[in-house]
Design a protein around this motif. Structure first.
Motif, PDB file in Angstrom:
ATOM      1  N   ILE A  99       0.835  -1.199   0.000  1.00 28.38           N
ATOM      2  CA  ILE A  99       0.000   0.000   0.000  1.00 28.38           C
ATOM      3  C   ILE A  99       0.870   1.250   0.000  1.00 28.38           C
ATOM      4  O   ILE A  99       0.608   2.217  -0.717  1.00 28.38           O
ATOM      5  CB  ILE A  99      -0.957  -0.031   1.213  1.00 28.38           C
ATOM      6  CG1 ILE A  99      -2.002  -1.114   0.988  1.00 28.38           C
ATOM      7  CG2 ILE A  99      -1.626   1.315   1.408  1.00 28.38           C
ATOM      8  CD1 ILE A  99      -2.780  -1.472   2.207  1.00 28.38           C
ATOM      9  N   SER A 100       1.967   1.222   0.743  1.00 27.00           N
ATOM     10  CA  SER A 100       2.829   2.409   0.820  1.00 27.00           C
ATOM     11  C   SER A 100       3.432   2.762  -0.525  1.00 27.00           C
ATOM     12  O   SER A 100       3.493   3.926  -0.906  1.00 27.00           O
ATOM     13  CB  SER A 100       3.981   2.178   1.793  1.00 27.00           C
ATOM     14  OG  SER A 100       3.532   1.598   2.951  1.00 27.00           O
ATOM     15  N   TYR A 101       3.893   1.740  -1.217  1.00 23.67           N
ATOM     16  CA  TYR A 101       4.619   2.046  -2.445  1.00 23.67           C
ATOM     17  C   TYR A 101       3.694   2.359  -3.605  1.00 23.67           C
ATOM     18  O   TYR A 101       4.121   2.930  -4.605  1.00 23.67           O
ATOM     19  CB  TYR A 101       5.573   0.906  -2.794  1.00 23.67           C
ATOM     20  CG  TYR A 101       6.858   1.031  -2.020  1.00 23.67           C
ATOM     21  CD1 TYR A 101       7.967   1.649  -2.586  1.00 23.67           C
ATOM     22  CD2 TYR A 101       6.965   0.603  -0.718  1.00 23.67           C
ATOM     23  CE1 TYR A 101       9.141   1.801  -1.886  1.00 23.67           C
ATOM     24  CE2 TYR A 101       8.130   0.749  -0.001  1.00 23.67           C
ATOM     25  CZ  TYR A 101       9.210   1.346  -0.583  1.00 23.67           C
ATOM     26  OH  TYR A 101      10.367   1.518   0.109  1.00 23.67           O
ATOM     27  N   GLU A 102       2.429   1.946  -3.479  1.00 23.05           N
ATOM     28  CA  GLU A 102       1.491   2.258  -4.537  1.00 23.05           C
ATOM     29  C   GLU A 102       1.345   3.770  -4.717  1.00 23.05           C
ATOM     30  O   GLU A 102       1.200   4.267  -5.824  1.00 23.05           O
ATOM     31  CB  GLU A 102       0.138   1.666  -4.189  1.00 23.05           C
ATOM     32  CG  GLU A 102      -0.482   0.935  -5.335  1.00 23.05           C
ATOM     33  CD  GLU A 102      -1.344  -0.188  -4.832  1.00 23.05           C
ATOM     34  OE1 GLU A 102      -2.345   0.134  -4.189  1.00 23.05           O
ATOM     35  OE2 GLU A 102      -1.003  -1.342  -5.072  1.00 23.05           O
ATOM     36  N   LEU A 103       1.415   4.483  -3.587  1.00 23.03           N
ATOM     37  CA  LEU A 103       1.270   5.938  -3.631  1.00 23.03           C
ATOM     38  C   LEU A 103       2.343   6.574  -4.504  1.00 23.03           C
ATOM     39  O   LEU A 103       2.040   7.300  -5.463  1.00 23.03           O
ATOM     40  CB  LEU A 103       1.393   6.510  -2.214  1.00 23.03           C
ATOM     41  CG  LEU A 103       0.158   6.396  -1.346  1.00 23.03           C
ATOM     42  CD1 LEU A 103       0.503   6.821   0.058  1.00 23.03           C
ATOM     43  CD2 LEU A 103      -0.934   7.266  -1.925  1.00 23.03           C
ATOM     44  N   LEU A 122      10.529   2.616 -10.974  1.00 22.05           N
ATOM     45  CA  LEU A 122      11.281   1.368 -10.953  1.00 22.05           C
ATOM     46  C   LEU A 122      11.463   0.872  -9.525  1.00 22.05           C
ATOM     47  O   LEU A 122      11.287  -0.310  -9.227  1.00 22.05           O
ATOM     48  CB  LEU A 122      12.647   1.599 -11.615  1.00 22.05           C
ATOM     49  CG  LEU A 122      13.248   0.405 -12.332  1.00 22.05           C
ATOM     50  CD1 LEU A 122      12.286  -0.158 -13.346  1.00 22.05           C
ATOM     51  CD2 LEU A 122      14.554   0.791 -12.974  1.00 22.05           C
ATOM     52  N   VAL A 123      11.809   1.802  -8.624  1.00 21.87           N
ATOM     53  CA  VAL A 123      12.004   1.405  -7.226  1.00 21.87           C
ATOM     54  C   VAL A 123      10.699   0.873  -6.648  1.00 21.87           C
ATOM     55  O   VAL A 123      10.656  -0.177  -6.003  1.00 21.87           O
ATOM     56  CB  VAL A 123      12.528   2.593  -6.392  1.00 21.87           C
ATOM     57  CG1 VAL A 123      12.558   2.226  -4.923  1.00 21.87           C
ATOM     58  CG2 VAL A 123      13.907   2.994  -6.861  1.00 21.87           C
ATOM     59  N   ALA A 124       9.612   1.611  -6.934  1.00 21.32           N
ATOM     60  CA  ALA A 124       8.312   1.182  -6.415  1.00 21.32           C
ATOM     61  C   ALA A 124       7.909  -0.154  -7.017  1.00 21.32           C
ATOM     62  O   ALA A 124       7.279  -0.979  -6.366  1.00 21.32           O
ATOM     63  CB  ALA A 124       7.258   2.235  -6.715  1.00 21.32           C
ATOM     64  N   LEU A 125       8.325  -0.368  -8.256  1.00 19.93           N
ATOM     65  CA  LEU A 125       8.015  -1.627  -8.920  1.00 19.93           C
ATOM     66  C   LEU A 125       8.681  -2.792  -8.197  1.00 19.93           C
ATOM     67  O   LEU A 125       8.077  -3.850  -8.003  1.00 19.93           O
ATOM     68  CB  LEU A 125       8.493  -1.557 -10.370  1.00 19.93           C
ATOM     69  CG  LEU A 125       7.958  -2.615 -11.319  1.00 19.93           C
ATOM     70  CD1 LEU A 125       6.460  -2.555 -11.368  1.00 19.93           C
ATOM     71  CD2 LEU A 125       8.539  -2.413 -12.697  1.00 19.93           C
ATOM     72  N   PHE A 126       9.925  -2.585  -7.788  1.00 24.59           N
ATOM     73  CA  PHE A 126      10.624  -3.622  -7.015  1.00 24.59           C
ATOM     74  C   PHE A 126       9.833  -3.952  -5.760  1.00 24.59           C
ATOM     75  O   PHE A 126       9.681  -5.113  -5.383  1.00 24.59           O
ATOM     76  CB  PHE A 126      12.023  -3.135  -6.618  1.00 24.59           C
ATOM     77  CG  PHE A 126      13.070  -3.435  -7.641  1.00 24.59           C
ATOM     78  CD1 PHE A 126      13.700  -4.661  -7.649  1.00 24.59           C
ATOM     79  CD2 PHE A 126      13.427  -2.498  -8.581  1.00 24.59           C
ATOM     80  CE1 PHE A 126      14.658  -4.950  -8.593  1.00 24.59           C
ATOM     81  CE2 PHE A 126      14.388  -2.776  -9.535  1.00 24.59           C
ATOM     82  CZ  PHE A 126      15.009  -4.002  -9.538  1.00 24.59           C
ATOM     83  N   ALA A 127       9.331  -2.899  -5.107  1.00 19.28           N
ATOM     84  CA  ALA A 127       8.590  -3.111  -3.867  1.00 19.28           C
ATOM     85  C   ALA A 127       7.257  -3.775  -4.152  1.00 19.28           C
ATOM     86  O   ALA A 127       6.817  -4.657  -3.413  1.00 19.28           O
ATOM     87  CB  ALA A 127       8.382  -1.795  -3.143  1.00 19.28           C
TER      88      ALA A 127
END
Lengths: 410, 404
Positions: free
Chosen positions: B190-194, B254-259
């Motif tokens: 949920i955090s990284y979706e933002l 890209l970073v959020a994608l990893f997460a």
């Protein structure tokens, strides 16, 4: 209509709220079968969310009664059991045990034997620290470090195999010497290993030392103060990581360590990162010691002359001479006779000070033998360090303490 | 010769298309598992699986025959193709026990749910383009199951459902490790979706005309990078890829994608050394392999979206859109202008990029250590989120100023 919604007064509201949000602590059994407890250690954790409120190590899953076994076998027969103490550096345990018994028997081993023992101890230290490093890498999630380290260990195993006939359980030392002299050209191959090892070590360390994620995971985590480290009886890299420069090779030299020049690395803060750095530096120092030992590798006998009554006589003589046959018979059935007395010797093993306290009442077997295992003492601080940390930190701390359960549970 | 296809009933056509997608996506995801093993082996200096071959009895099977072909067979063996088949067979036929202490219904439901978003999002992801003649005009059309205007929104909406399978698996397992894994996953995803959502908004600020009809279509995002403008046009941007003028966005995405895909260094839900296997600790056999496949599907689709938004989609190079490439190729190849050829070239380029990104995912996984859970949350909320907000503000103001 609105009166239908009866709001509770504020006091009972907070009561209800506190009841509703009452949190329960969760108990989590980490181990004995868990990927990062390095064997069969079990940690009974009590968690508040992810924060560890109490940590209770449960030991003994690998208890084999080594100390009791020692009372029922001759001194030389126990050498293979020392392999199973710190099975990541069996050679170092062999050496420490042999020196302890020699102290009891008041045997002086020749310089060549001492040099051989120094070389194998340091090779064992490199091998143990490599595994400690690699396993630490896995604990914090860097898998490749482990395999890079294992490639080097494989080369070491080849050297061990050539020297002792076994890759893992070496059983190399005997009371008053070693099982056999170094094979021809072996020291040259050790030199060759050192030559190629140093750049690779830098490469392995470079993967972690300056890595931001690795630093995040280790710097400031699991801090052990100087006082605590001493109070809990920590030894080895864990003690030196906390800034206490105690190294038995320097402070109570044995086996001729006083002739070699090397530095004792100490940490500044006593956190996981310092312990990691200490291990890295110790490997470099080990290479330094090995090189010096090989440079002035003495010729001569590789076992003590006085140890004749301890070693079994040569087979050819046993088959031809009556006295030798009787001698052989006595050594096999009763064991080499030792004087009554008590000795304590501890050697600087990769994990810390491995001590053997031997009580002899004469005869061929020890009356009592106590093994002071460094892993056991190092683990004693675990409840204190883990408290208040996150579950992930527990793994990180465990890895940085670098223990072996074979030695811990004995 | 493919005309019969267009005479089929719409529903039949859609079913066929969906089947095609599954038939393409599944093998790629499966191949990823072997790629993971081979690439990790390569990075770690070992050969990886290279001995498995179909047994003698397998001579009756196509795979067993292929394994006996000289040169090709041993080569495939080295590449671990048969290991892949053996793994697949094992997962399918292995006993699939359900532990006694779990909530059986949700335990079985979780892996099924994990596959749904993974297979649904691919519907709106265009994989290539071709020229079609509509009313006598050549129009570039995307190769996609559903070219919808809300493309990206649909991807986000559906793929974020994937978190439910993780939470459900963690909770239904009734095991503390799985539970911790599930809790971590829900917070992290949920955090990284933002930040992920905020990071892609600048792309659509470029594309959309202020006050005009807006679009979130992924096809339009690629068109913009090919130099076809519906929205705001800046001469110097012609044919440049998004990553060149939105590097921060691409980085955050890209970073959020990893997460979002639970890949190292953000593999909190699994975090092997702490939580044993995290949310899928209690799973085995086929159910476990579904989680596994879903992770790879997410990776593939995530990479695909990233490529569409920032890395030029099916365009070979910056300043060389697919249409230009086909024009150039038609000097040498007579049938280059055929829509089928163009579509295949586009797909090939696109898949090549996807494979590179998958390789990148694996490269990172086998190189970096893992973050701690609170550090992941820190990074997400305190660093990436402010950065993506600042990034969005920068582009909003910048584009508004440029448009004046």
């Amino acid at each position: 209509m609105a009166t239908e919604f009866a709001f509770p007064d504020s006091a009972s509201k907070t009561d209800a709220a506190s009841q509703e949000f009452q949190t329960e602590k969760m108990s989590l059994a980490m181990g004995p079968s868990h990927p990062s407890t390095h064997g069969v250690l079990r940690l009974q954790l009590e968690l508040d969310g992810e924060i560890v409120t109490s940590c209770d190590p449960v030991l003994g899953y690998l208890h084999r009664g080594d100390e009791k076994i020692a009372e029922n076998m001759t001194y030389n027969q126990f050498v293979p059991y020392t392999d199973r103490l710190d099975y990541l550096a069996p050679l170092a345990s062999n050496v420490a045990y042999a020196i302890a018994v020699e102290k009891l028997a008041k045997l002086e081993v020749p310089a060549r034997c001492q040099a051989i023992r120094v070389i194998v101890s340091e090779l064992a230290r490199i091998s143990a620290h490599l595994l400690g490093l690699g396993a630490y890498g896995i604990d914090v999630g860097a898998w490749s470090v482990f395999l890079y380290a294992f490639e080097e260990r494989e080369k070491l195993y080849k050297l061990f195999e050539e020297l002792t006939g076994a890759r893992f359980t070496t059983s190399y030392t005997r009371i008053g010497g070693v099982a056999r002299d170094v094979p021809e050209g072996w020291t040259g191959r050790v030199e060759g290993f050192c030559e190629q090892f140093l750049p690779i070590l830098e490469e392995i360390l470079a993967l972690l030392t300056r890595n931001k994620i690795f630093q995040d995971r280790t710097v400031g985590v699991g801090i052990i103060s100087k006082e605590d480290a001493i109070a809990y009886g920590l030894t080895g890299p864990n003690l030196r990581g906390s800034g206490v420069g105690l190294d038995l090779r320097k402070d109570k030299p044995y086996s001729g360590y006083e002739q070699y020049e090397f530095d004792v690395p100490v940490g500044a803060k006593g956190d996981c990162y310092d312990r990691y750095l200490c291990r890295g530096e110790e490997m470099r120092q080990s290479v330094r010691i090995i090189r010096q030992a090989i440079k002035k590798f003495p010729a001569g006998a590789w076992y003590a002359e006085d140890a004749k009554k301890i070693f079994a006589p040569q087979k050819a003589k046993v088959l031809t001479s009556m006295e030798e046959l009787i001698n052989n018979f006595m050594i096999v059935t009763e064991g080499p006779q030792m004087a009554a007395g008590e000795v304590y010797f501890e050697g600087e093993n990769p994990k810390g000070a491995l001590g053997f306290y031997i009580v002899s009442k004469g005869g061929g077997v020890p009356w009592r033998m106590k093994i002071r295992s460094p892993s056991f003492c190092n683990l004693s601080i675990l409840p204190k360090v883990c408290q208040g940390n996150l579950v992930s930190d527990v793994v990180s701390i465990l890895g940085s303490l670098d223990f072996v359960m074979g030695e811990c549970d004995r | 010769m493919f005309d019969f296809y267009f005479h089929l009933h719409l529903i039949v056509r859609l079913v066929l298309q969906s089947l095609a997608v599954i038939l393409v996506l599944f093998p790629i995801a499966a191949a990823c598992s072997m790629a993971e093993r081979k690439i990790s082996a390569w990075i770690q200096g070992r050969p990886g699986p290279n001995r498995t071959i179909a047994p003698i009895g397998g001579l009756l099977t196509p795979l067993g025959l292929v394994g006996r072909i000289p040169f090709l067979g041993p080569f495939l063996q080295q590449m671990g193709i048969f290991q892949l088949a053996a793994d697949g067979g094992k997962f399918t036929f292995k006993e699939d026990p359900v532990p006694g202490h779990v909530n059986k219904f949700y335990f079985v439901l979780a892996p099924i749910i994990s596959m749904i978003p993974a297979l649904t999002t691919v519907v709106v992801v265009p994989v290539g383009a071709y020229f079609a003649v509509v009313d006598g005009v050549k129009v570039l059309k995307p190769i996609v199951l559903a070219n919808v205007d809300i493309g990206l929104l649909a991807v986000f909406a559906v793929s974020s459902l994937g978190v439910y399978s993780v939470i459900l698996a963690g909770w239904a397992s009734n095991s503390k490790y799985a539970f911790l894994g599930g809790v971590r996953a829900s917070a992290q995803l949920i955090s990284y979706e933002l930040s992920m959502t905020l990071s892609v908004l600048p792309v659509f600020l470029w594309i959309n005309k202020p006050g005009g009809q807006g679009t979130l279509s992924l096809f339009d995002a690629v068109q913009f990078q090919s130099g076809v403008f519906h929205g705001f046009s800046l001469a110097s941007l012609h044919g440049l890829w998004g990553v060149c003028y939105m590097p921060v966005s691409a980085f955050i995405f890209l970073v959020a994608l990893f997460a979002e895909t639970n890949r190292a260094p953000f593999d909190m839900p699994e975090s092997e050394s702490e939580l044993v296997a995290g949310f899928h600790t209690e799973y085995g056999a086929f159910k476990w392999s579904l989680f596994f496949l879903a992770e790879y599907c997410h990776m593939i689709i995530g990479s695909a979206v990233c490529i569409l938004l920032f890395f030029g989609g099916w365009n070979l190079l910056p300043w060389v859109p697919l249409a230009t490439l086909i024009d150039w190729l038609s000097h040498f190849i007579s049938f280059a202008g055929h829509p089928l050829f163009m579509g295949l070239v586009g797909i090939a380029i696109f898949l090549g990029k996807v494979f590179f990104f998958i390789f990148f995912f694996m490269w990172v996984r086998w190189t970096l250590p893992r973050f701690r859970y609170d550090q992941v949350m820190d990074l997400g909320w305190k660093k990436l989120l402010p950065l993506s907000i600042a990034n969005l503000l920068f582009y909003t103001l910048g584009i508004a100023l440029l448009q004046k």
